[in-house]
Design an enzyme around this catalytic site. Structure first.
Site, PDB file in Angstrom:
ATOM      1  N   ASP A   4     164.916  94.280  -6.043  1.00 52.56           N
ATOM      2  CA  ASP A   4     164.095  94.065  -4.841  1.00 52.56           C
ATOM      3  C   ASP A   4     162.981  95.111  -4.846  1.00 52.56           C
ATOM      4  O   ASP A   4     163.244  96.310  -4.872  1.00 52.56           O
ATOM      5  CB  ASP A   4     164.991  94.214  -3.600  1.00 52.56           C
ATOM      6  CG  ASP A   4     164.216  94.047  -2.294  1.00 52.56           C
ATOM      7  OD1 ASP A   4     163.018  93.713  -2.326  1.00 52.56           O
ATOM      8  OD2 ASP A   4     164.832  94.268  -1.226  1.00 52.56           O
ATOM      9  N   ASP A 104     159.564  88.991  -3.785  1.00 54.74           N
ATOM     10  CA  ASP A 104     159.767  90.298  -4.422  1.00 54.74           C
ATOM     11  C   ASP A 104     161.227  90.550  -4.803  1.00 54.74           C
ATOM     12  O   ASP A 104     161.637  91.681  -4.958  1.00 54.74           O
ATOM     13  CB  ASP A 104     159.256  91.425  -3.507  1.00 54.74           C
ATOM     14  CG  ASP A 104     160.205  91.708  -2.346  1.00 54.74           C
ATOM     15  OD1 ASP A 104     160.930  90.787  -1.912  1.00 54.74           O
ATOM     16  OD2 ASP A 104     160.222  92.863  -1.880  1.00 54.74           O
ATOM     17  N   GLU A 105     162.023  89.485  -4.929  1.00 55.27           N
ATOM     18  CA  GLU A 105     163.456  89.661  -5.180  1.00 55.27           C
ATOM     19  C   GLU A 105     163.951  88.703  -6.242  1.00 55.27           C
ATOM     20  O   GLU A 105     163.546  87.540  -6.247  1.00 55.27           O
ATOM     21  CB  GLU A 105     164.228  89.303  -3.907  1.00 55.27           C
ATOM     22  CG  GLU A 105     164.647  90.472  -3.084  1.00 55.27           C
ATOM     23  CD  GLU A 105     165.318  90.010  -1.806  1.00 55.27           C
ATOM     24  OE1 GLU A 105     166.388  89.379  -1.898  1.00 55.27           O
ATOM     25  OE2 GLU A 105     164.768  90.281  -0.734  1.00 55.27           O
TER      26      GLU A 105
HETATM   27  P1  TTP Z   1     161.465  92.644   1.972  1.00 55.21           P
HETATM   28  O1  TTP Z   1     161.903  92.835   0.557  1.00 55.21           O
HETATM   29  O2  TTP Z   1     162.464  92.255   2.987  1.00 55.21           O
HETATM   30  O3  TTP Z   1     160.753  93.951   2.520  1.00 55.21           O
HETATM   31  P2  TTP Z   1     159.828  94.991   1.753  1.00 55.21           P
HETATM   32  O4  TTP Z   1     159.710  94.691   0.312  1.00 55.21           O
HETATM   33  O5  TTP Z   1     158.516  95.082   2.504  1.00 55.21           O
HETATM   34  O6  TTP Z   1     160.574  96.337   2.031  1.00 55.21           O
HETATM   35  P3  TTP Z   1     161.883  96.907   1.340  1.00 55.21           P
HETATM   36  O7  TTP Z   1     161.463  98.198   0.718  1.00 55.21           O
HETATM   37  O8  TTP Z   1     162.821  97.092   2.484  1.00 55.21           O
HETATM   38  O9  TTP Z   1     162.354  95.880   0.333  1.00 55.21           O
HETATM   39  O10 TTP Z   1     160.316  91.540   2.035  1.00 55.21           O
HETATM   40  C1  TTP Z   1     159.366  91.335   0.988  1.00 55.21           C
HETATM   41  C2  TTP Z   1     158.009  91.027   1.578  1.00 55.21           C
HETATM   42  O11 TTP Z   1     158.112  89.908   2.469  1.00 55.21           O
HETATM   43  C3  TTP Z   1     157.420  92.139   2.401  1.00 55.21           C
HETATM   44  O12 TTP Z   1     156.742  93.100   1.620  1.00 55.21           O
HETATM   45  C4  TTP Z   1     156.521  91.406   3.334  1.00 55.21           C
HETATM   46  C5  TTP Z   1     157.216  90.095   3.556  1.00 55.21           C
HETATM   47  N1  TTP Z   1     157.932  90.175   4.848  1.00 55.21           N
HETATM   48  C6  TTP Z   1     157.282  89.787   5.989  1.00 55.21           C
HETATM   49  O13 TTP Z   1     156.132  89.331   5.916  1.00 55.21           O
HETATM   50  N2  TTP Z   1     157.926  89.919   7.189  1.00 55.21           N
HETATM   51  C7  TTP Z   1     159.204  90.422   7.306  1.00 55.21           C
HETATM   52  O14 TTP Z   1     159.751  90.504   8.427  1.00 55.21           O
HETATM   53  C8  TTP Z   1     159.884  90.822   6.109  1.00 55.21           C
HETATM   54  C9  TTP Z   1     161.269  91.400   6.197  1.00 55.21           C
HETATM   55  C10 TTP Z   1     159.206  90.683   4.915  1.00 55.21           C
HETATM   56 MG    MG Z   2     161.425  94.281  -0.886  1.00 54.43          MG
END
Ligand code: TTP
Ligand code: MG
Length: 363
Positions: A4, A104-105
């Protein structure tokens, strides 16, 4: 394992412009109603340290960052998709089976190449982290476990830039003290319900009677929670063959150029396409019609929508418009007609920022 990327959209912005790296960076979905209306899509960890979170209204994030020099940027989905593509190309090389689950996962089954050894999996995870850093300048968090559920929860354990490996016999020890909402599938409402039942941790949930869980949450969810709390999950990593477009064609009883007749015939095609995309959890951004004349020549017309959707209504409306335009413009008669959707994307990527987060905020 689950890979992730950290604060993905904001990290992409830092990659494009490294001068913002040491400041709070907030990526926003502006709704356009007023200058500041909309929600935070994501923020870098500096901004998070001031309390900024995904889904928060932009004005609230501005308030939290009132006295600091912070960077607010609009989402640039095309750019993040491009970076995501580069990330996934690197990551998938390390997998026996590869399943991207969001922008992103991705889940990687690495059982074969590590001979099922966790130490080898840890080394592999380190190599992935190094490659992403060296080739793309990006950090990620990785969770390694005996199944997808444990890998996912492990990946969330040490963010950002973390690696967490949970071997089979450590699962119970790792899971039981975690807050129950850390389990995949436990949202705010379920958490409240569980709290009211005295279930605060995953361990509490594991000790809860399965029958009681089924009575409270229904059979499917009840069984899921019961198993998940013990770290049991049998979902395989599923390779997805990326579908690029879907289409359906029907032959008309008689040649025609009547839009109403066309709609009557293509209604069923739209319904079939709709069922297929709902099933595969994809949205379409481009919709088109196909018209085959009695000389067998093939004509088509399409349009690209502003946002991806999976709406049957939108599909039908656009198909009607396109047929109308086509027959008004050409004066030709069709023998066979079809509907085609393309520019397909997985729902989580395309819809999350635009609908569910805003909805969640206006609830
Ligand atoms: P996530 O992987 O949930 O969050 P992240 O990558 O920003 O942070 P983390 O370090 O905790 O992994 O989500 C991936 C992308 O999806 C994030 O960069 C933006 C988008 N997203 C939104 O637009 N709204 C949201 O509420 C979430 C959780 C994610
Ligand atoms: Mg992320």
């Amino acid at each position: 394992m689950l890979v992730d990327l950290d604060y993905f959209f904001a990290q992409c912005e830092e990659k494009r412009n490294s001068s913002i790296k040491d400041k709070p960076v907030v990526v926003c979905v502006y709704s356009g109603r007023t200058e500041e209306s909309g929600v935070v899509s994501t923020a870098n960890y500096i901004a998070r340290s001031y309390g900024v979170k995904s889904g928060m209204p932009i004005y609230q994030a501005k308030k939290k960052l009132e006295n600091v020099e912070a960077i607010f940027l609009p989402v640039d989905h095309d750019y993040y998709e491009e970076v995501s593509g580069e990330v996934m190309r690197v990551v998938r090389q390390f997998a026996d089976l590869f399943e991207q689950v969001g922008i992103d996962e991705a889940f990687l089954d690495v059982t074969v190449r590590t001979n099922g050894r966790f130490q080898a999996a840890r080394e592999l995870a380190e190599r992935i982290r190094n490659e992403l850093r060296a080739q793309l300048g990006l950090t990620c968090s990785i969770g390694v476990g005996p199944n997808k559920l444990v890998a996912k929860v492990a990946a969330d354990q040490n963010k950002p830039d973390g690696l967490t490996v949970i071997e089979d016999e450590k699962v119970e020890h790792f899971f039981s003290p975690l807050n129950v909402e850390r389990l995949v599938g436990v949202g705010t409402k379920t958490r409240e319900k569980m709290h009211s039942m005295g279930i605060m941790t995953v361990g509490d949930l594991a000790r809860c009677d399965a029958q009681k869980l089924m009575e409270t949450f229904g059979k499917t969810l009840g069984i899921y929670f019961h198993n998940a709390a013990q770290g049991v999950d049998n979902e395989p990593v599923k390779e997805r063959t990326e579908i690029e477009s879907l289409s359906r064609i029907v032959t008309l009883k008689q040649d025609s150029r009547d839009t109403d007749f066309m709609m009557e015939k293509t209604e069923q095609l739209c319904t079939e396409l709709h069922a297929a995309i709902v099933d595969q959890k994809v949205s379409f951004k481009t919709i088109g019609i196909i018209v085959i004349l009695n000389d067998m020549s093939i004509h088509s017309k399409s349009r690209t929508l502003e946002n991806p959707t999976n709406s049957l209504q939108t599909m039908k409306e656009n198909v009607r418009d396109l047929f109308k335009q086509f027959f008004d413009e050409t004066g030709l008669e069709a023998r066979r007609v079809g509907v085609k959707i393309s520019n397909l994307s997985h729902e989580r990527e395309s819809q999350k920022p635009l609908t569910s987060f805003i909805q969640r905020n206006t609830d």
